[in-house]
Design a protein around this motif. Structure first.
Motif, PDB file in Angstrom:
ATOM      1  N   LYS A 221      -5.581  -0.310  -2.740  1.00  0.00           N
ATOM      2  CA  LYS A 221      -5.427  -0.257  -1.411  1.00  0.00           C
ATOM      3  C   LYS A 221      -6.362  -1.263  -0.652  1.00  0.00           C
ATOM      4  CE  LYS A 221      -2.751   3.244  -2.053  1.00  0.00           C
ATOM      5  NZ  LYS A 221      -1.345   3.379  -1.895  1.00  0.00           N
TER       6      LYS A 221
ATOM      7  N   SER B  30      -1.319  10.343  -1.473  1.00  0.00           N
ATOM      8  CA  SER B  30      -1.595   8.911  -0.853  1.00  0.00           C
ATOM      9  C   SER B  30      -0.830   8.196   0.393  1.00  0.00           C
ATOM     10  CB  SER B  30      -1.522   7.920  -2.034  1.00  0.00           C
ATOM     11  OG  SER B  30      -2.026   6.614  -1.659  1.00  0.00           O
TER      12      SER B  30
ATOM     13  N   MET C  88      -2.390   7.077   3.839  1.00  0.00           N
ATOM     14  CA  MET C  88      -2.236   5.700   4.474  1.00  0.00           C
ATOM     15  C   MET C  88      -1.611   5.836   5.943  1.00  0.00           C
ATOM     16  SD  MET C  88      -3.256   3.480   2.422  1.00  0.00           S
ATOM     17  CE  MET C  88      -4.328   4.599   1.568  1.00  0.00           C
TER      18      MET C  88
ATOM     19  N   ILE D 218       0.736  -1.214  -0.095  1.00  0.00           N
ATOM     20  CA  ILE D 218      -0.036  -0.048  -0.017  1.00  0.00           C
ATOM     21  C   ILE D 218       0.838   1.094   0.075  1.00  0.00           C
ATOM     22  CG2 ILE D 218      -2.078  -1.236   1.111  1.00  0.00           C
ATOM     23  CD1 ILE D 218      -1.124   0.214   3.635  1.00  0.00           C
TER      24      ILE D 218
END
Length: 348
Positions: free
Chosen positions: A135, A183, A187, A106
């Protein structure tokens, strides 16, 4: 691409993710992750551009490495415990080793290096799939096993990801790389809270998918991939530019937009868990990320492209692209904050 081939690849993407969601056996979960990887690889290389082929190769090698590590860890855990059940990750060595390949999948820091380079070589729609759909399966495995993983490891991964996602995006001029670092930062917010309140991870994931979809679809609508071309969007589509600025501020977590909701709830939960220093660090890293979103807004709304005095305003032609998904995701990105109590009730 042939429509039948495209339908097979997209259905394989759905099959791989669903298989990982529904599996309680390590081998079935690994098989779902492999189907996911093999299905998106042709989509990434479909334009036959050298950058696309390079990005596909990097992505395939990274995902193959992570899949091999997951297979090794699951076999090690089965050898030590005699169980192939995903929830039975009682061995501390296996649980720590298991988090490494999933973090690689991820794009968590410090295993994030492949993410900006791969996303830069893809077209916007494939990049959207890579940033959102890909993801889901690894995060599902992390949520199932989070209680067996060392809390310090999850905290370190979360804080380092938000720091790297903030600092890494400051000097970028390519919008896809900026969204890649965005991103990575998001995360980190999901991983930091997954051990204390998994429902907040699901809320943050849902909001991230909505906001990132709106951002990618907006860039696709305006055919924009660099900061330098953002200055021309105002003369072409003023309304789209106005909503794009708000979408970027929502990604940065600025109230009263939707992106403020998960950050607010996560900081509140970290404070309840007696982690004020971690909560303060996360809030400061959110300010770093907000800076480069404000930089994009500045380029879009307060600057104009270099032109001669006798140039005319670009024609505002009607686009042939589908705008309904963009309208839905943009509306959700801007206006879901008042729905916070209802969303919390649905997830608890």
């Amino acid at each position: 691409m042939n429509p039948y081939v495209l339908a097979i690849l997209l259905s394989s993407l759905g099959l791989g993710t669903t298989l990982t969601f529904a599996s309680s056996h390590w081998l079935l979960a690994w098989m779902g992750l492999e189907i996911n990887t093999l299905a998106i690889t042709p989509l990434m290389a479909q334009h036959h551009h050298p950058r696309a082929v390079e990005a596909t190769t990097k992505y395939f090698l990274t995902q193959a490495t992570a899949a091999a590590m997951i297979l090794f860890v699951s076999t090690t855990n089965a050898w030590m415990t005699g169980e192939w059940n995903i929830n039975d990750l009682s061995n501390p060595v296996a649980s720590t080793m298991f988090m490494t390949p999933l973090a690689l999948k991820i794009g968590l820091a410090p295993m994030h290096f492949w993410m900006p380079e791969v996303l830069q070589g893809l077209d916007l729609l494939t990049g959207l799939i890579l940033s959102t759909w890909q993801k889901l399966a690894p995060l599902a495995l992390i949520i199932q096993t989070a209680q067996n993983i060392d809390p310090l490891l999850l905290t370190l991964l979360g804080v380092s990801s938000t720091l790297v996602g903030g600092w890494g995006g400051l000097s970028q001029t390519q919008l896809r790389k900026i969204l890649a670092f965005s991103s990575i930062a998001h995360m980190g917010w999901m991983i930091i809270i997954i051990q204390y309140a998994p429902q907040l991870t699901l809320i943050a994931l849902g909001q991230y998918i909505i906001m990132t979809s709106a951002a990618f679809l907006t860039l696709k609508m305006s055919f924009t991939t660099k900061i330098s071309t953002l200055a021309t969007t105002w003369s072409k589509s003023p309304i789209l530019t106005s909503t794009t600025a708000l979408v970027l501020l929502s990604l940065g977590g600025l109230p009263p937009l939707t992106g403020f909701m998960p950050k607010w709830l996560i900081l509140q939960e970290l404070t309840k868990q007696d982690l004020p220093i971690i909560a303060t660090t996360m809030a400061l890293t959110a300010l770093i990320s907000l800076y480069f979103y404000l930089r994009l807004c500045y380029a879009m709304t307060l600057t104009i492209s270099p032109n001669t005095t006798n140039s005319t305003t670009p024609w505002r032609t009607q686009t042939t692209q589908t705008s309904l998904p963009l309208a839905i995701f943009t509306t959700a990105t801007l206006g879901l904050l008042p729905m916070t109590p209802a969303i919390l009730m649905l997830t608890t």
